[in-house]
Write an enzyme that holds these catalytic residues in place. Structure first.
Site, PDB file in Angstrom:
ATOM      1  N   ASP A 175      13.335  10.979   8.832  1.00  0.00           N
ATOM      2  CA  ASP A 175      14.422  11.371   7.254  1.00  0.00           C
ATOM      3  C   ASP A 175      14.079   9.630   6.498  1.00  0.00           C
ATOM      4  O   ASP A 175      13.288   8.237   7.055  1.00  0.00           O
ATOM      5  CB  ASP A 175      15.571  11.370   7.550  1.00  0.00           C
ATOM      6  CG  ASP A 175      16.198   9.978   7.506  1.00  0.00           C
ATOM      7  OD1 ASP A 175      16.207   9.012   8.324  1.00  0.00           O
ATOM      8  OD2 ASP A 175      17.066   9.972   6.760  1.00  0.00           O
ATOM      9  N   LYS A 183       7.601   0.143  17.342  1.00  0.00           N
ATOM     10  CA  LYS A 183       7.343  -0.621  16.691  1.00  0.00           C
ATOM     11  C   LYS A 183       7.498  -2.172  17.581  1.00  0.00           C
ATOM     12  O   LYS A 183       7.951  -2.882  17.602  1.00  0.00           O
ATOM     13  CB  LYS A 183       8.015  -1.025  15.367  1.00  0.00           C
ATOM     14  CG  LYS A 183       7.464   0.341  14.282  1.00  0.00           C
ATOM     15  CD  LYS A 183       8.326   0.223  13.041  1.00  0.00           C
ATOM     16  CE  LYS A 183       8.627   1.222  12.271  1.00  0.00           C
ATOM     17  NZ  LYS A 183       9.151   0.723  10.865  1.00  0.00           N
ATOM     18  N   ASP A 213      12.545   0.030  16.543  1.00  0.00           N
ATOM     19  CA  ASP A 213      12.092  -0.967  15.998  1.00  0.00           C
ATOM     20  C   ASP A 213      12.411  -1.820  15.547  1.00  0.00           C
ATOM     21  O   ASP A 213      12.035  -2.513  17.201  1.00  0.00           O
ATOM     22  CB  ASP A 213      12.562  -0.462  14.110  1.00  0.00           C
ATOM     23  CG  ASP A 213      12.422  -0.586  13.419  1.00  0.00           C
ATOM     24  OD1 ASP A 213      10.942  -1.720  13.140  1.00  0.00           O
ATOM     25  OD2 ASP A 213      12.777  -0.934  11.637  1.00  0.00           O
ATOM     26  N   GLU A 271      15.298   8.743  22.732  1.00  0.00           N
ATOM     27  CA  GLU A 271      15.573   8.484  20.627  1.00  0.00           C
ATOM     28  C   GLU A 271      14.113   8.468  20.350  1.00  0.00           C
ATOM     29  O   GLU A 271      13.231   8.467  20.897  1.00  0.00           O
ATOM     30  CB  GLU A 271      15.689   6.865  21.115  1.00  0.00           C
ATOM     31  CG  GLU A 271      15.518   6.161  19.836  1.00  0.00           C
ATOM     32  CD  GLU A 271      16.755   6.372  18.867  1.00  0.00           C
ATOM     33  OE1 GLU A 271      16.440   7.040  18.200  1.00  0.00           O
ATOM     34  OE2 GLU A 271      17.443   4.860  18.611  1.00  0.00           O
ATOM     35  N   ARG A 310      12.766  15.430   7.409  1.00  0.00           N
ATOM     36  CA  ARG A 310      13.078  15.718   8.898  1.00  0.00           C
ATOM     37  C   ARG A 310      11.883  16.943   9.599  1.00  0.00           C
ATOM     38  O   ARG A 310      12.096  16.909  10.831  1.00  0.00           O
ATOM     39  CB  ARG A 310      13.813  15.883   9.474  1.00  0.00           C
ATOM     40  CG  ARG A 310      15.312  14.560   9.616  1.00  0.00           C
ATOM     41  CD  ARG A 310      16.505  14.720  10.057  1.00  0.00           C
ATOM     42  NE  ARG A 310      17.648  14.052   9.736  1.00  0.00           N
ATOM     43  CZ  ARG A 310      17.830  12.570   9.551  1.00  0.00           C
ATOM     44  NH1 ARG A 310      16.928  11.828  10.714  1.00  0.00           N
ATOM     45  NH2 ARG A 310      18.476  11.176   9.334  1.00  0.00           N
ATOM     46  N   PHE A 360       6.523   1.964   7.832  1.00  0.00           N
ATOM     47  CA  PHE A 360       7.419   3.005   7.736  1.00  0.00           C
ATOM     48  C   PHE A 360       7.050   4.453   7.844  1.00  0.00           C
ATOM     49  O   PHE A 360       5.924   5.223   6.485  1.00  0.00           O
ATOM     50  CB  PHE A 360       8.303   2.843   6.199  1.00  0.00           C
ATOM     51  CG  PHE A 360       9.740   4.052   6.287  1.00  0.00           C
ATOM     52  CD1 PHE A 360      10.402   3.508   6.944  1.00  0.00           C
ATOM     53  CD2 PHE A 360       9.469   4.847   5.778  1.00  0.00           C
ATOM     54  CE1 PHE A 360      11.823   4.041   6.840  1.00  0.00           C
ATOM     55  CE2 PHE A 360      10.689   5.756   5.661  1.00  0.00           C
ATOM     56  CZ  PHE A 360      11.525   5.846   6.020  1.00  0.00           C
ATOM     57  N   VAL A 361       7.759   5.587   8.487  1.00  0.00           N
ATOM     58  CA  VAL A 361       7.414   6.135   9.551  1.00  0.00           C
ATOM     59  C   VAL A 361       8.324   7.511   8.985  1.00  0.00           C
ATOM     60  O   VAL A 361       9.386   6.853   9.142  1.00  0.00           O
ATOM     61  CB  VAL A 361       6.730   6.516  10.526  1.00  0.00           C
ATOM     62  CG1 VAL A 361       5.528   5.573  10.451  1.00  0.00           C
ATOM     63  CG2 VAL A 361       7.601   6.269  11.754  1.00  0.00           C
TER      64      VAL A 361
HETATM   65  P1  5GP Z   1      16.503  -0.641  15.344  1.00  0.00           P
HETATM   66  O1  5GP Z   1      17.547  -0.643  15.747  1.00  0.00           O
HETATM   67  O2  5GP Z   1      15.340  -0.796  16.759  1.00  0.00           O
HETATM   68  O3  5GP Z   1      15.870  -1.569  14.410  1.00  0.00           O
HETATM   69  O4  5GP Z   1      16.094   1.447  14.546  1.00  0.00           O
HETATM   70  C1  5GP Z   1      16.451   2.232  14.563  1.00  0.00           C
HETATM   71  C2  5GP Z   1      16.487   3.208  13.859  1.00  0.00           C
HETATM   72  O5  5GP Z   1      16.104   2.916  13.211  1.00  0.00           O
HETATM   73  C3  5GP Z   1      15.941   4.570  14.259  1.00  0.00           C
HETATM   74  O6  5GP Z   1      16.417   5.745  15.608  1.00  0.00           O
HETATM   75  C4  5GP Z   1      15.566   5.392  13.538  1.00  0.00           C
HETATM   76  O7  5GP Z   1      17.010   6.042  13.156  1.00  0.00           O
HETATM   77  C5  5GP Z   1      15.219   3.890  12.318  1.00  0.00           C
HETATM   78  N1  5GP Z   1      14.060   3.499  11.505  1.00  0.00           N
HETATM   79  C6  5GP Z   1      13.292   2.820  12.486  1.00  0.00           C
HETATM   80  N2  5GP Z   1      12.550   2.764  11.607  1.00  0.00           N
HETATM   81  C7  5GP Z   1      11.894   3.407  11.250  1.00  0.00           C
HETATM   82  C8  5GP Z   1      10.869   4.245  10.610  1.00  0.00           C
HETATM   83  O8  5GP Z   1       9.914   3.608  10.358  1.00  0.00           O
HETATM   84  N3  5GP Z   1      11.069   5.838   9.903  1.00  0.00           N
HETATM   85  C9  5GP Z   1      12.311   6.657   9.809  1.00  0.00           C
HETATM   86  N4  5GP Z   1      12.272   7.935   9.178  1.00  0.00           N
HETATM   87  N5  5GP Z   1      13.699   5.733  10.467  1.00  0.00           N
HETATM   88  C10 5GP Z   1      12.953   4.408  10.860  1.00  0.00           C
END
Ligand code: 5GP
Length: 191
Positions: free
Chosen positions: A168, A140, A112, A108, A174, A161-162
């Protein structure tokens, strides 16, 4: 080869600054690749890349793996054009490979809240693999809402946010060869 490595970048009207350099990324990927070589010798693991964000990390990581291995892909819906999670996950592409009895390594880009990873783990485990481990480029910890075990983490980062290195913002950015963070006047966070 010349990689795209600016110090700051404008993407969809927002400014992002360098956060994790190409050298730092390479060093951690090398270390994780060596760990996987040791942990999976004679196990013929199958890497499952989570599209779209993991494609660059997966490609670089696999080139540090010297044991026999395979690859397949799983695609989930993304954040859309937003900087915060929609709180919903949809499967856009299922695996092609049969993973029953196989040693699976999910790759992955970022964990987040953990929602996407908990969804993927449930889907993968339903196919009865021999084992499942998770490798993520970024984590995170401050955003965690779902309890998911992460086996290999390249970098733990604050809840920011990165962008870049596969990640992206509204589908752009990307192609950046390093990881960037949204610039904010009140934020001096560093790794
Ligand atoms: P989660 O389901 O853990 O909340 O989020 C996972 C997905 O959210 C990641 O695979 C990614 O696509 C997106 N994501 C989470 N944080 C970031 C971030 O800081 N930057 C970007 N570009 N995508 C994020």
């Amino acid at each position: 080869m010349s990689f795209y490595t600016p110090d700051t970048v404008d993407c969809n009207g927002e400014t992002f600054k360098l956060f994790i350099s190409k050298e730092q990324i390479e060093q951690r990927i090398n270390e994780i690749g060596q760990q996987i070589n040791a942990d999976y010798a004679d196990k013929m693991p199958i890497f499952i890349g989570v599209l779209n964000g993991s494609f660059i990390f997966l490609a670089d990581l696999m080139r540090h793996v010297s044991i026999p291995c395979e690859v397949d892909f799983f695609k989930l819906s993304s954040y859309g054009d937003e900087k915060v999670s929609s709180g919903k996950v949809t499967k856009l592409k299922d695996l092609d490979a049969q993973i029953e009895g196989r040693h699976v390594i999910i790759v992955e880009d970022i964990v987040d809240t953990g929602l996407s990873m908990s969804y993927i783990l449930k889907q993968i485990k339903a196919s009865s693999p021999a084992s499942v481990k998770v490798v993520t480029l970024l984590h995170k910890p401050g955003a965690g809402k779902y309890d998911v075990k992460l086996d290999y983490v390249a970098f733990e980062i604050p809840t920011l946010f990165v962008l870049g290195y596969g990640l992206d913002y509204a589908q752009e950015g990307r192609n950046l060869a390093q990881i960037y963070v949204l610039e904010s006047k009140s934020d001096d966070s560093k790794l």
